[in-house]
Design a protein around this motif. Structure first.
Motif, PDB file in Angstrom:
ATOM      1  N   ARG A 100      12.425  54.718  -9.676  1.00  9.88           N
ATOM      2  CA  ARG A 100      13.518  54.745 -10.663  1.00  9.88           C
ATOM      3  C   ARG A 100      13.315  53.695 -11.761  1.00  9.88           C
ATOM      4  O   ARG A 100      13.898  53.791 -12.836  1.00  9.88           O
ATOM      5  CB  ARG A 100      14.876  54.508  -9.985  1.00  9.88           C
ATOM      6  N   HIS A 128      23.498  53.662 -16.670  1.00 11.38           N
ATOM      7  CA  HIS A 128      22.335  53.962 -15.842  1.00 11.38           C
ATOM      8  C   HIS A 128      21.211  52.945 -16.019  1.00 11.38           C
ATOM      9  O   HIS A 128      20.160  53.071 -15.405  1.00 11.38           O
ATOM     10  CB  HIS A 128      21.845  55.397 -16.119  1.00 11.38           C
ATOM     11  N   ILE A 163      21.235  48.995 -11.883  1.00 12.34           N
ATOM     12  CA  ILE A 163      21.249  49.553 -10.535  1.00 12.34           C
ATOM     13  C   ILE A 163      21.663  48.475  -9.543  1.00 12.34           C
ATOM     14  O   ILE A 163      21.097  47.375  -9.532  1.00 12.34           O
ATOM     15  CB  ILE A 163      19.856  50.093 -10.133  1.00 12.34           C
ATOM     16  N   VAL A 220      24.946  52.092 -11.732  1.00 11.45           N
ATOM     17  CA  VAL A 220      24.739  53.049 -10.648  1.00 11.45           C
ATOM     18  C   VAL A 220      24.184  52.311  -9.425  1.00 11.45           C
ATOM     19  O   VAL A 220      23.985  51.098  -9.471  1.00 11.45           O
ATOM     20  CB  VAL A 220      23.786  54.186 -11.097  1.00 11.45           C
ATOM     21  N   GLU A 249      22.992  65.508  -6.662  1.00 11.83           N
ATOM     22  CA  GLU A 249      23.265  64.154  -7.130  1.00 11.83           C
ATOM     23  C   GLU A 249      24.692  63.765  -6.789  1.00 11.83           C
ATOM     24  O   GLU A 249      25.596  64.608  -6.800  1.00 11.83           O
ATOM     25  CB  GLU A 249      23.076  64.074  -8.650  1.00 11.83           C
ATOM     26  N   CYS A 301      25.904  58.998  -9.802  1.00  9.30           N
ATOM     27  CA  CYS A 301      24.634  59.228 -10.503  1.00  9.30           C
ATOM     28  C   CYS A 301      24.772  60.271 -11.602  1.00  9.30           C
ATOM     29  O   CYS A 301      24.081  60.209 -12.621  1.00  9.30           O
ATOM     30  CB  CYS A 301      23.555  59.666  -9.513  1.00  9.30           C
ATOM     31  N   THR A 361      18.937  60.955  -5.960  1.00  7.77           N
ATOM     32  CA  THR A 361      18.563  59.828  -6.815  1.00  7.77           C
ATOM     33  C   THR A 361      18.792  58.488  -6.103  1.00  7.77           C
ATOM     34  O   THR A 361      17.893  57.678  -5.976  1.00  7.77           O
ATOM     35  CB  THR A 361      19.388  59.859  -8.126  1.00  7.77           C
ATOM     36  N   CYS A 362      20.030  58.287  -5.597  1.00 11.18           N
ATOM     37  CA  CYS A 362      20.369  56.955  -5.072  1.00 11.18           C
ATOM     38  C   CYS A 362      20.525  56.930  -3.553  1.00 11.18           C
ATOM     39  O   CYS A 362      20.701  55.872  -2.977  1.00 11.18           O
ATOM     40  CB  CYS A 362      21.646  56.448  -5.735  1.00 11.18           C
ATOM     41  N   VAL A 420      15.681  50.936 -16.947  1.00 13.60           N
ATOM     42  CA  VAL A 420      16.591  50.059 -16.205  1.00 13.60           C
ATOM     43  C   VAL A 420      16.356  48.604 -16.613  1.00 13.60           C
ATOM     44  O   VAL A 420      15.229  48.110 -16.581  1.00 13.60           O
ATOM     45  CB  VAL A 420      16.391  50.238 -14.682  1.00 13.60           C
ATOM     46  N   ARG A 424      28.828  56.058 -16.526  1.00 19.84           N
ATOM     47  CA  ARG A 424      28.261  54.901 -15.825  1.00 19.84           C
ATOM     48  C   ARG A 424      27.037  54.406 -16.600  1.00 19.84           C
ATOM     49  O   ARG A 424      26.337  55.197 -17.245  1.00 19.84           O
ATOM     50  CB  ARG A 424      27.836  55.282 -14.395  1.00 19.84           C
TER      51      ARG A 424
END
Lengths: 198, 198
Positions: A130, A79, A82, A103, A68, A72, A59-60, A136, A77
């Motif tokens: 994402r 989400h 970012i 994240v 993950e 993530c 993901t990141c 987000v 956290r």
């Protein structure tokens, strides 16, 4: 030190490490020679294990031991926020502040046309993906406050703002505990421009 | 950095090394993470190998991979001259000078009554045994030029001289390339006492 080839081999390998010159390598080698076998083996195993188990979070793109990373996959956290960083090593200092509960997204570099690093060399399309489902609300661009980092931040802001996502950047200014007298002009100008009401 | 326990384990082990603080440990850990697997494995293997193969030379107590170290088993070294040092790590700088063609004896420490280190804690009886057959003409006592080193040198000289063996000590004086202005008083006194005709 010509008495044992295996010591020379260890010295050669240690000297490849960043910040380890011939003298530090020798100090570390003698330490390992004098250490309990168990401790030296633990170090050797930690090196092997990290190479075997660590890969990139899907993901990141931070380091992770599973598909993950721990951040993530954490339910506590946020989400919806970012924080974008250049390298995995930039995450640790941010985590230590305990200020950011969102994240991350690791670009694995910064834009640097002169070095041939354009948007396609970074994890930018993955970041945009994402942001595509609208979940987000904010992207904090924490690239380094240097030419490449600022360029990358400006480029990302131009891409992300049209998506209706809030784009922020950590403030530049005087380091806490620093001395005004020794502040460079650019930092001081930023600090003055960003001055806050008391 | 809480995303991978194996990275934390590596950081913990790296921080135990001398001269490696949390920041250096992190730099080295990231270097290992980014390095080719082959290179990291080579470092891990060098650590393991050194612990498996290195022991003490049965003659001089330097590090060795066999019963005798490479220097003690060399036919081109002058076995009639023994240079006494406190630790194995003191041999490398002497070898680099290319001035000494004899063999070594490692005491593994220096006399320090306050720390409970007396003659029995050092490899002194083993040194005397090497002198017993009359084949050694000179013992160069290259212990450190500090209180413990000087005490050890004086103690050894008292034991060895009666055996009819020449006992010497490297000269104290101004470091080459150094600055007279910055020399400490003790070093300068030694340098003056040991002045040479030109």
């Amino acid at each position: 030190m010509n008495s044992a080839p295996s010591i020379q081999k260890l010295l050669d390998e240690l000297e490849r490490l960043p910040g380890v010159g011939p003298k530090s390598a020798q100090r570390i080698a003698y330490y390992i020679l004098n250490a309990e076998s168990r401790q030296a083996i633990r170090l050797a195993e930690a090196i092997t294990e990290v190479k075997e188990t660590v890969r990139f979070c899907q993901t990141c793109f931070n380091y992770a031991e599973d598909d993950e990373c721990a951040i993530c996959s954490s339910p506590i956290r946020d989400h919806g926020k970012i924080c974008v960083v250049s390298e995995p090593k930039d995450i640790a200092p941010i985590e230590r502040t305990n200020v950011f509960d969102g994240v991350y997204h690791v670009l694995h570099g910064a834009l640097s046309p002169l070095d041939g690093i354009g948007p396609d060399e970074l994890r930018i399309s993955e970041l945009l993906r994402r942001l595509s489902d609208g979940s987000v609300q904010e992207v904090v661009i924490a690239t380094d406050p240097n030419v490449e980092g600022e360029t990358t931040a400006a480029y990302l802001a131009r891409l992300i703002k049209p998506l209706g996502v809030r784009v922020t950047r950590p403030a530049s200014g005087l380091p806490v505990g620093g001395d005004l007298e020794y502040a460079d002009e650019v930092t001081l100008s930023r600090a003055l421009e960003g001055r806050l009401e008391l």
